[in-house]
Design an enzyme around this catalytic site. Structure first.
Site, PDB file in Angstrom:
ATOM      1  N   TRP A  85      23.322 -19.261 -60.669  1.00 19.74           N
ATOM      2  CA  TRP A  85      23.828 -18.759 -59.382  1.00 19.74           C
ATOM      3  C   TRP A  85      24.352 -17.345 -59.535  1.00 19.74           C
ATOM      4  CZ3 TRP A  85      21.524 -21.475 -56.098  1.00 19.74           C
ATOM      5  CH2 TRP A  85      21.413 -22.857 -56.220  1.00 19.74           C
ATOM      6  N   LYS A  96      29.341 -29.193 -51.732  1.00 17.76           N
ATOM      7  CA  LYS A  96      29.812 -29.694 -53.024  1.00 17.76           C
ATOM      8  C   LYS A  96      31.154 -30.409 -52.860  1.00 17.76           C
ATOM      9  CE  LYS A  96      26.291 -27.435 -54.630  1.00 17.76           C
ATOM     10  NZ  LYS A  96      26.208 -26.064 -55.099  1.00 17.76           N
ATOM     11  N   ASP A 111      32.050 -16.604 -56.075  1.00 18.97           N
ATOM     12  CA  ASP A 111      31.353 -17.784 -55.558  1.00 18.97           C
ATOM     13  C   ASP A 111      32.162 -18.997 -56.013  1.00 18.97           C
ATOM     14  OD1 ASP A 111      29.639 -19.930 -55.090  1.00 18.97           O
ATOM     15  OD2 ASP A 111      27.870 -18.981 -55.992  1.00 18.97           O
TER      16      ASP A 111
HETATM   17  C1  PLP Z   1      25.073 -25.014 -54.981  1.00 18.79           C
HETATM   18  C2  PLP Z   1      25.506 -23.646 -55.322  1.00 18.79           C
HETATM   19  C3  PLP Z   1      24.952 -22.507 -54.714  1.00 18.79           C
HETATM   20  C4  PLP Z   1      23.817 -22.585 -53.709  1.00 18.79           C
HETATM   21  O1  PLP Z   1      24.296 -23.046 -52.519  1.00 18.79           O
HETATM   22  P1  PLP Z   1      23.336 -23.161 -51.233  1.00 18.79           P
HETATM   23  O2  PLP Z   1      24.309 -23.570 -50.195  1.00 18.79           O
HETATM   24  O3  PLP Z   1      22.306 -24.193 -51.559  1.00 18.79           O
HETATM   25  O4  PLP Z   1      22.745 -21.832 -50.982  1.00 18.79           O
HETATM   26  C5  PLP Z   1      25.442 -21.276 -55.051  1.00 18.79           C
HETATM   27  N1  PLP Z   1      26.437 -21.146 -55.955  1.00 18.79           N
HETATM   28  C6  PLP Z   1      26.996 -22.211 -56.561  1.00 18.79           C
HETATM   29  C7  PLP Z   1      28.089 -22.004 -57.547  1.00 18.79           C
HETATM   30  C8  PLP Z   1      26.545 -23.488 -56.272  1.00 18.79           C
HETATM   31  O5  PLP Z   1      27.090 -24.544 -56.882  1.00 18.79           O
END
Ligand code: PLP
Length: 361
Positions: free
Chosen positions: A102, A196, A172
């Site tokens: 990511w 999540k 993020d």
């Molecule tokens: C799951 C995840 C993403 C991607 O998220 P989407 O909503 O599918 O775009 C990005 N960064 C992290 C840390 C993630 O766990």
């Protein structure tokens, strides 16, 4: 009805009490005679839901008043482009720490818009640690400094934040939002996909310091401009209405049932502790991450034997512990133990792992 223990990395478990409440309100939300799914997003009854969700998020996360909260769509992945389009407009430079897929996607997307610099990477050891950072190597005039706080696939987390001085730190927090208290004032922007630890899929939360809004490049698509969403209270267009409602229920659960993020952290530490203690003492299983960078949320582990890994995943699923297969880039297993996973689920998983170890050694 038997519910399984779901260790999925995302979309993932939701608190059972929240699902029951949503079910009870499905046909008639609060005497409105409608489901939240059917409501106009401009109606008074929906306005209370979105405003209530924001107020609760601000309260639970203690978000300072000089930050805007945006409820957007497009996933955390859209932020990889929104961030450079909106922020990389001063020096046109930004710094990145590559701690996994990511983090790398955020870097690659930003590279399309300006000078994206890799400050450090842990790719050399399959992202099993968080690199030590030296502020002397940071770009002094960068428009932002990006980290992926909790690395969902690899199971690492930052326990210490980089000191970026006046350069806005952007993180993020998709897989660790609401798992423990976080000092929002240390960041320029925080963002997270909901699926999540917050709600079903469909919404991305962006928490952005007000002075960072209004700097977007001219070419920025309207829907990708933070200012548009900030000026319209996340209602420039139809917001992800039902996911926002679910997030509100999860926040109510966090506040009223759990008692806030300090308590949530204690529960998460207990769960992760049970699993890591077992892994550290097992002769068959071992964790793949260096001890000091271990995540509370995602716990990857292996036996060292691919056939045994596959057998474990299969037998675990048959026993009601599902989605334990590791990410294809790491192999082995991964237990994602987000807020909604009860302590009992981890206790039972550990007991199952013990029994598996005895049966196969
Ligand atoms: C799951 C995840 C993403 C991607 O998220 P989407 O909503 O599918 O775009 C990005 N960064 C992290 C840390 C993630 O766990």
């Amino acid at each position: 009805m038997a519910r399984v223990y779901n260790f999925s990395a995302g979309p993932s478990m939701l608190p059972e009490a929240v699902l029951q409440r949503a079910a009870a309100e499905m046909l008639d939300y609060n005497g409105s005679g409608q489901s939240v799914m059917e409501m106009s997003h401009r109606s008074k009854v929906y306005e209370e839901i979105i405003n209530g969700c924001e107020a609760l998020l601000r309260e639970v996360m203690q978000i300072p008043d000089n930050y805007k909260v945006l409820f957007l769509q497009g996933g955390a992945s859209s932020q990889f482009a929104m961030l450079p389009l909106n922020l990389m407009n001063g020096s046109g430079k930004a710094d990145f720490v590559i701690t996994g897929q990511w983090a790398n996607k955020a870097y690659q997307e930003a590279s399309r818009y300006g000078e994206a610099n890799v400050i450090a990477s842990s790719k050399d050891k399959t992202f099993s640690y968080i690199p030590k950072l030296d502020p002397a190597t940071f770009t002094k005039d960068a428009d932002y400094f990006h980290i992926c706080m909790n690395n969902t696939i690899y199971g690492t987390v930052y326990h210490e934040l980089p000191d970026t001085g006046d350069v806005p730190l952007v993180a993020d927090i998709s897989s660790c939002i609401l798992s423990e208290p976080i000092d929002v004032s240390r960041f320029g922007v925080l963002y997270a996909g909901a699926q999540k630890n917050m709600a079903p899929a469909g919404m991305t939360v962006v928490i952005i310091r007000e002075d960072l809004i209004g700097k977007a490049r001219d070419i920025t698509p309207t829907m990708f401009n933070y200012q548009i969403h900030a000026d319209n209270g996340s209602m420039y267009n139809t917001p992800p209405c039902y996911t926002i409602y679910m997030a509100k229920l999860v926040l109510e659960w966090l506040k009223n049932e759990i008692g806030g993020l300090e308590n949530m952290k204690a529960i998460n530490e207990k769960k992760a502790g049970l699993l890591y203690d077992f892994l550290d003492n097992s002769k068959m299983f071992r964790g793949t991450v260096v001890a000091e960078d271990r995540s509370l949320m995602n716990v990857p582990f292996v036996t060292g034997n691919e056939e045994l890994d596959a057998l474990f995943v299969k037998e675990a699923a048959a026993a009601g512990f599902v989605n334990l297969k590791g990410h294809r880039s790491v192999g082995g297993m991964r237990a994602s133990i987000y807020n909604a996973m009860p302590v009992e689920g981890v206790e039972k998983l550990v007991a199952f792992m013990k029994a598996f170890e005895e049966a196969h050694s």
